[in-house]
Design an enzyme around this catalytic site. Structure first.
Site, PDB file in Angstrom:
ATOM      1  N   LYS A 270       5.577 -15.314  -2.822  1.00 20.60           N
ATOM      2  CA  LYS A 270       5.766 -16.341  -1.794  1.00 20.60           C
ATOM      3  C   LYS A 270       6.509 -15.805  -0.571  1.00 20.60           C
ATOM      4  O   LYS A 270       6.485 -16.438   0.490  1.00 20.60           O
ATOM      5  CB  LYS A 270       6.506 -17.562  -2.365  1.00 20.60           C
ATOM      6  CG  LYS A 270       7.918 -17.313  -2.828  1.00 20.60           C
ATOM      7  CD  LYS A 270       8.509 -18.573  -3.461  1.00 20.60           C
ATOM      8  CE  LYS A 270       9.918 -18.359  -3.983  1.00 20.60           C
ATOM      9  NZ  LYS A 270      10.874 -18.016  -2.933  1.00 20.60           N
ATOM     10  N   ASP A 271       7.153 -14.639  -0.694  1.00 18.85           N
ATOM     11  CA  ASP A 271       7.855 -14.039   0.444  1.00 18.85           C
ATOM     12  C   ASP A 271       6.953 -13.150   1.282  1.00 18.85           C
ATOM     13  O   ASP A 271       7.373 -12.674   2.342  1.00 18.85           O
ATOM     14  CB  ASP A 271       9.036 -13.196  -0.050  1.00 18.85           C
ATOM     15  CG  ASP A 271      10.135 -14.030  -0.693  1.00 18.85           C
ATOM     16  OD1 ASP A 271      10.262 -15.222  -0.343  1.00 18.85           O
ATOM     17  OD2 ASP A 271      10.879 -13.483  -1.542  1.00 18.85           O
TER      18      ASP A 271
ATOM     19  N   LEU B 283      11.378 -25.980   4.262  1.00 20.20           N
ATOM     20  CA  LEU B 283      10.794 -27.098   5.007  1.00 20.20           C
ATOM     21  C   LEU B 283       9.644 -27.720   4.238  1.00 20.20           C
ATOM     22  O   LEU B 283       9.400 -28.927   4.336  1.00 20.20           O
ATOM     23  CB  LEU B 283      10.304 -26.624   6.376  1.00 20.20           C
ATOM     24  CG  LEU B 283      11.354 -26.284   7.432  1.00 20.20           C
ATOM     25  CD1 LEU B 283      10.678 -25.853   8.724  1.00 20.20           C
ATOM     26  CD2 LEU B 283      12.276 -27.461   7.695  1.00 20.20           C
TER      27      LEU B 283
ATOM     28  N   ARG C  62      21.491 -22.554   1.367  1.00 21.63           N
ATOM     29  CA  ARG C  62      21.074 -21.162   1.274  1.00 21.63           C
ATOM     30  C   ARG C  62      21.898 -20.452   0.216  1.00 21.63           C
ATOM     31  O   ARG C  62      22.885 -20.971  -0.280  1.00 21.63           O
ATOM     32  CB  ARG C  62      21.271 -20.451   2.628  1.00 21.63           C
ATOM     33  CG  ARG C  62      20.352 -20.905   3.751  1.00 21.63           C
ATOM     34  CD  ARG C  62      18.920 -20.448   3.578  1.00 21.63           C
ATOM     35  NE  ARG C  62      18.793 -19.041   3.266  1.00 21.63           N
ATOM     36  CZ  ARG C  62      18.857 -18.054   4.159  1.00 21.63           C
ATOM     37  NH1 ARG C  62      19.055 -18.336   5.442  1.00 21.63           N
ATOM     38  NH2 ARG C  62      18.705 -16.805   3.796  1.00 21.63           N
ATOM     39  N   GLY C  63      21.498 -19.241  -0.101  1.00 19.50           N
ATOM     40  CA  GLY C  63      22.215 -18.456  -1.095  1.00 19.50           C
ATOM     41  C   GLY C  63      21.366 -18.198  -2.317  1.00 19.50           C
ATOM     42  O   GLY C  63      20.255 -18.710  -2.442  1.00 19.50           O
ATOM     43  N   ASN C  64      21.875 -17.370  -3.234  1.00 15.00           N
ATOM     44  CA  ASN C  64      21.130 -17.085  -4.447  1.00 15.00           C
ATOM     45  C   ASN C  64      21.198 -18.265  -5.408  1.00 15.00           C
ATOM     46  O   ASN C  64      21.886 -19.258  -5.151  1.00 15.00           O
ATOM     47  CB  ASN C  64      21.627 -15.795  -5.111  1.00 15.00           C
ATOM     48  CG  ASN C  64      23.127 -15.802  -5.334  1.00 15.00           C
ATOM     49  OD1 ASN C  64      23.713 -16.842  -5.605  1.00 15.00           O
ATOM     50  ND2 ASN C  64      23.755 -14.646  -5.227  1.00 15.00           N
TER      51      ASN C  64
ATOM     52  N   ARG D   5      23.764 -21.672  -5.370  1.00  8.12           N
ATOM     53  CA  ARG D   5      23.226 -23.017  -5.107  1.00  8.12           C
ATOM     54  C   ARG D   5      23.582 -23.963  -6.254  1.00  8.12           C
ATOM     55  O   ARG D   5      23.961 -25.117  -6.026  1.00  8.12           O
ATOM     56  CB  ARG D   5      21.706 -22.959  -4.919  1.00  8.12           C
ATOM     57  CG  ARG D   5      21.273 -22.152  -3.713  1.00  8.12           C
ATOM     58  CD  ARG D   5      19.789 -22.302  -3.455  1.00  8.12           C
ATOM     59  NE  ARG D   5      19.261 -21.189  -2.677  1.00  8.12           N
ATOM     60  CZ  ARG D   5      18.047 -21.151  -2.145  1.00  8.12           C
ATOM     61  NH1 ARG D   5      17.232 -22.170  -2.321  1.00  8.12           N
ATOM     62  NH2 ARG D   5      17.637 -20.107  -1.456  1.00  8.12           N
TER      63      ARG D   5
ATOM     64  N   CYS E 176       7.254 -18.691   5.440  1.00  7.77           N
ATOM     65  CA  CYS E 176       8.221 -19.513   4.719  1.00  7.77           C
ATOM     66  C   CYS E 176       9.039 -20.392   5.651  1.00  7.77           C
ATOM     67  O   CYS E 176       9.828 -21.206   5.208  1.00  7.77           O
ATOM     68  CB  CYS E 176       9.152 -18.623   3.885  1.00  7.77           C
ATOM     69  SG  CYS E 176      10.152 -17.484   4.870  1.00  7.77           S
TER      70      CYS E 176
END
Length: 317
Positions: free
Chosen positions: A85-86, A132, A151-153, A157, A244
């Site tokens: 997905k990245d 989004l 945000r963050g790993n 989260r 993304c």
């Protein structure tokens, strides 16, 4: 004996899924008499460095892969393990997708501090997501909810949720599965409610196009049904020039019941969506076919005819 250097991001999830991929490649190499050993190299990407703004505002494509791809081009590494997905639609010249292994669960996961489902979240509950795409579909299903960026790993989260900063968060279930934290999932969101990101749940093993030794090994790691599904989803992505940072989702399935398209080819079913960030407009289309690239283009054109290109242009601006 060749040493294959494998590049990866340095997050716990990235290292875990890279380690799992390397272990499977070791077994495949041993089974086929391919003499090699592996070394993992951590690489920091732009997406890892900038954590104080939303992904949609960081800008640019390949936020989590560009530096790793440069290491491939420079010869510092021999292959890279990415979350599909990245991956931007266009790859740098000289690089190829060497293998797409079997997909993990592609669904999004809801993690809450109490309620057991999306419907049970109280009115006005605060939900965290960095996507989004998730925000658009969540607001469409539950306009009363408040959505804020997180945000963050994964562990950071989850910690923010536990500390009471959010009532719920949305994460990809595949990542939670890979690191063994599936027990943290409150509920899975079906694609009908929240269509996954393009390639979500799948890995991309990228390498140089001229490296025959690595390509031979990776060819044994390929899972063709997953690869076909991802090709359809990425064709859709490419036509819409998405990434993304925009609210795009797509999910393809491949028939596994011995049925086919009538010409002996596997039958794919693809659903694609484009929505406004606030969820007030959500465009969605589905179709089936045997040609993954043609199917992706078909769904994209149907959405463009409904105004998808205008929505995406406004979001990017």
């Amino acid at each position: 004996m060749r040493t294959i250097i494998v590049g990866t991001r340095q997050s716990a999830l990235a290292l875990t899924q890279t380690g799992q991929a390397v272990e499977k490649l070791k077994k495949l190499a041993a089974e086929h008499g391919i003499e090699c050993e592996f070394e993992i190299k951590k690489i920091v990407t732009k997406g890892d460095r900038i954590l104080d703004v939303t992904l949609s505002k960081v800008g640019g494509k390949g936020l989590f892969v560009k530096e790793i791809e440069q290491a491939l081009l420079d010869g510092d590494i021999d292959m890279a393990v990415h979350s599909m997905k990245d991956m931007p639609f266009e790859l740098p010249e000289g690089l190829v997708i060497g293998a797409v292994p079997k997909r993990e669960d592609a669904r999004d996961a809801l993690i809450t501090r109490g309620p057991a489902s999306l419907d049970e979240l109280p009115q006005g509950a605060l939900v965290g997501t960095s996507s989004l795409r998730r925000a658009s579909q969540l607001q469409h299903a539950r306009p009363d909810l408040r959505v804020e960026s997180i945000r963050g790993n994964i562990d950071s989260r989850l910690r923010k949720l536990e500390e009471g900063n959010f009532d719920a968060i949305l994460l990809a279930s595949a990542g939670l599965h890979r690191i063994g934290w599936q027990d943290r999932i409150t509920a899975y969101l079906p694609p009908e409610t929240c269509l996954p990101a393009v390639g979500q749940g799948a890995l991309c093993i990228e390498c140089r196009g001229g490296d025959d030794f690595v390509l031979e090994l990776l060819g044994k790691f390929q899972h063709e049904p997953t690869a076909l599904a991802v090709r359809a989803e990425r064709s859709f992505l490419g036509r819409l020039n998405g990434g993304c940072q925009v609210p795009i989702g797509a999910y393809a399935t491949v028939s596994t019941d011995n049925g086919d398209s009538g010409d002996g080819q596997p039958l794919l079913t693809l659903t694609g969506m484009v929505g406004t960030p606030d969820g007030t407009t959500l465009l969605k289309e589905s179709a089936s076919g045997s040609d993954p690239e043609a199917l992706g283009l078909l769904i994209a054109e149907k959405l463009v005819a409904q105004g998808a290109d205008r929505i995406l242009a406004e979001v990017k601006e």
